[in-house]
Design an enzyme around this catalytic site. Structure first.
Site, PDB file in Angstrom:
ATOM      1  N   ARG A  21       0.827  -1.206   0.000  1.00 56.97           N
ATOM      2  CA  ARG A  21       0.000   0.000   0.000  1.00 56.97           C
ATOM      3  C   ARG A  21       0.860   1.253   0.000  1.00 56.97           C
ATOM      4  O   ARG A  21       1.783   1.375   0.801  1.00 56.97           O
ATOM      5  CB  ARG A  21      -0.934   0.006   1.218  1.00 56.97           C
ATOM      6  CG  ARG A  21      -1.928  -1.138   1.234  1.00 56.97           C
ATOM      7  CD  ARG A  21      -2.715  -1.165   2.533  1.00 56.97           C
ATOM      8  NE  ARG A  21      -3.533  -2.350   2.636  1.00 56.97           N
ATOM      9  CZ  ARG A  21      -4.818  -2.415   2.295  1.00 56.97           C
ATOM     10  NH1 ARG A  21      -5.420  -1.339   1.818  1.00 56.97           N
ATOM     11  NH2 ARG A  21      -5.492  -3.532   2.427  1.00 56.97           N
ATOM     12  N   LYS A 248     -18.088   9.707   6.220  1.00 56.52           N
ATOM     13  CA  LYS A 248     -18.330   9.521   4.788  1.00 56.52           C
ATOM     14  C   LYS A 248     -19.295  10.612   4.291  1.00 56.52           C
ATOM     15  O   LYS A 248     -18.876  11.723   4.053  1.00 56.52           O
ATOM     16  CB  LYS A 248     -18.806   8.098   4.529  1.00 56.52           C
ATOM     17  CG  LYS A 248     -17.708   7.072   4.845  1.00 56.52           C
ATOM     18  CD  LYS A 248     -18.115   5.657   4.602  1.00 56.52           C
ATOM     19  CE  LYS A 248     -16.943   4.703   4.731  1.00 56.52           C
ATOM     20  NZ  LYS A 248     -16.265   4.692   6.041  1.00 56.52           N
ATOM     21  N   THR A 277     -11.192   5.454  25.378  1.00 59.10           N
ATOM     22  CA  THR A 277     -10.723   6.246  24.241  1.00 59.10           C
ATOM     23  C   THR A 277     -10.991   7.725  24.487  1.00 59.10           C
ATOM     24  O   THR A 277     -12.079   8.104  24.923  1.00 59.10           O
ATOM     25  CB  THR A 277     -11.434   5.811  22.945  1.00 59.10           C
ATOM     26  OG1 THR A 277     -11.105   4.456  22.670  1.00 59.10           O
ATOM     27  CG2 THR A 277     -11.003   6.667  21.769  1.00 59.10           C
TER      28      THR A 277
END
Length: 406
Positions: A21, A248, A277
């Site tokens: 990649r 998105k 988190t």
């Protein structure tokens, strides 16, 4: 052991297989999407057109979103301050969670740092808490869903992609009283096809299963308010847990789940990926809230995207180029060989100033390597004509059809 040599050999294997990649340094230009600046290795820049962005509705450029982010930053500062439990919960979180719950007509919503983390956290809790639960998972589910199911340590049965007969055959042999969870996506991002949501819900009702639907490639885009395929098909009340993203169609970052109050509270209370988190910062939350609320009423962006997608498919058909023909906005153009797939994308960038990322194994099965084309609300007919013209030339010059048809 020579650890560096071992890992270098692993990287060399990826190069040999054509699967290594390469990240393209791209600088988005505010107000000029889908144009961007590509930073070359020698320090130069050139303008390119993006053809694989997930910013489907160009909301990352929308002034309503940008103004909301600017105002939140000026009002509260840049950082989150910690996890949600410590001091990272803000009024922006509460507004956004109320907004996504309203979007899906659910009792509650919960915001995560990403769509991946939302799937991983929610599925690990749901399947993990239910005693002796078995998860029935579509074979093409996203890596984040697979991760969450694995973390739950629940039994898993994989059904063939969108295959209702196979799904029912698996459900039939399970005890009626055993907790079951059917996990699937609405729009599958690599093939562009759509799940038979109603029929899956019918089977869930028949065999006493919960349903979990990943709508990340559909929220914002489908339904009268952007609720996704479930909303478009009038099925929001039949899916128990819906998962989405702000990364998105909404143009920002973050993920969320919606469902009944007890289910969402259980995820909030038990998901370690949520609890430990650092919270999203106020600017992202404010921008996401503005984007979700804006798209609940605006049809302009959805209409533009649908028009562009239809024209892209029509133009590809005219040139006889091999794409997977599905009902969604995602257009996968098949190449069929990894090295060739990389060659096509490199040539598009070098000779045509068009950026598309090659999609190779393990994201897709070997022999189905492809370009995943996304016509956004910001593209126009000229962009599409230039793209398809370039692809047609490359397919003709390099005999690429032999790979696609193999």
């Amino acid at each position: 052991m020579d650890y560096d040599a071992f890992f270098q050999n692993k990287i060399d294997d990826l190069h040999k297989e054509g699967r290594y990649r390469i990240f393209a340094p791209l600088e988005r230009l505010c107000g000029q999407f889908p144009k961007a600046l590509y930073h070359t290795s020698d320090g130069d820049k050139k303008e390119v057109t993006l053809w694989c962005s997930n910013d489907y509705l160009a909301m990352g450029q929308n002034k309503v979103v940008l103004n909301a982010m600017r105002e939140a930053t000026e009002k509260t500062g840049a950082g989150a301050g910690g996890t949600r439990n410590i001091c990272g919960t803000t009024p922006y979180h509460l507004l956004l969670e109320q907004s996504v719950a309203d979007l899906h007509h659910k009792q509650a919503g919960l915001v995560f740092s990403s769509g991946y983390v939302a799937n991983q956290g929610a599925l690990s809790v749901l399947a993990g808490l239910l005693p002796n639960c078995v998860v029935l998972s579509d074979e093409k589910n996203h890596a984040s869903m697979i991760h969450g199911i694995k973390d739950s340590r629940a039994d898993k049965l994989i059904f063939k992609h969108n295959d209702l007969d196979h799904l029912e055959s698996l459900l039939k042999v399970l005890s009626k009283d055993r907790p079951k969870l059917i996990a699937f996506e609405s729009v599958y991002s690599m093939d562009g096809d759509i799940a038979p949501i109603k029929e899956i819900c019918d089977l869930a009702d028949k065999y006493g299963a919960m349903t979990y639907c990943d709508e990340v490639h559909a929220v914002g885009l489908y339904g009268p308010r952007g609720g996704g395929i479930s909303e478009e098909q009038g099925l929001l009340d039949r899916v128990d847990v819906l998962e989405g993203t702000f990364g998105k169609a909404y143009g920002l970052m973050g993920g969320f789940v919606t469902g009944s109050a007890p289910v969402i509270d259980a995820i909030r209370s038990y998901a370690s990926s949520f609890i430990f988190t650092t919270s999203l910062p106020p600017a992202l939350l404010a921008g996401s809230y503005a984007s979700v609320e804006y798209l609940k009423t605006s049809e302009i962006e959805r209409a533009r995207m649908k028009k562009n997608v239809a024209y892209l498919k029509k133009t590809l058909d005219r040139e006889g180029l091999p794409y997977l023909k599905g009902p969604s906005h995602i257009v996968p153009l098949i190449v069929g060989e990894p090295t060739c797939c990389r060659m096509v994308t490199d040539t598009l960038m070098q000779d045509y100033n068009i950026y598309v990322q090659p999609i190779n194994y393990p994201t897709v099965p070997r022999g189905t390597e492809r370009l995943r084309l996304t016509a956004t609300a910001a593209h126009d007919a000229k962009h599409i004509d230039l793209l398809v013209g370039a692809l047609s030339e490359l397919y003709a010059a390099n005999h690429l059809m032999q790979y696609a048809q193999a």
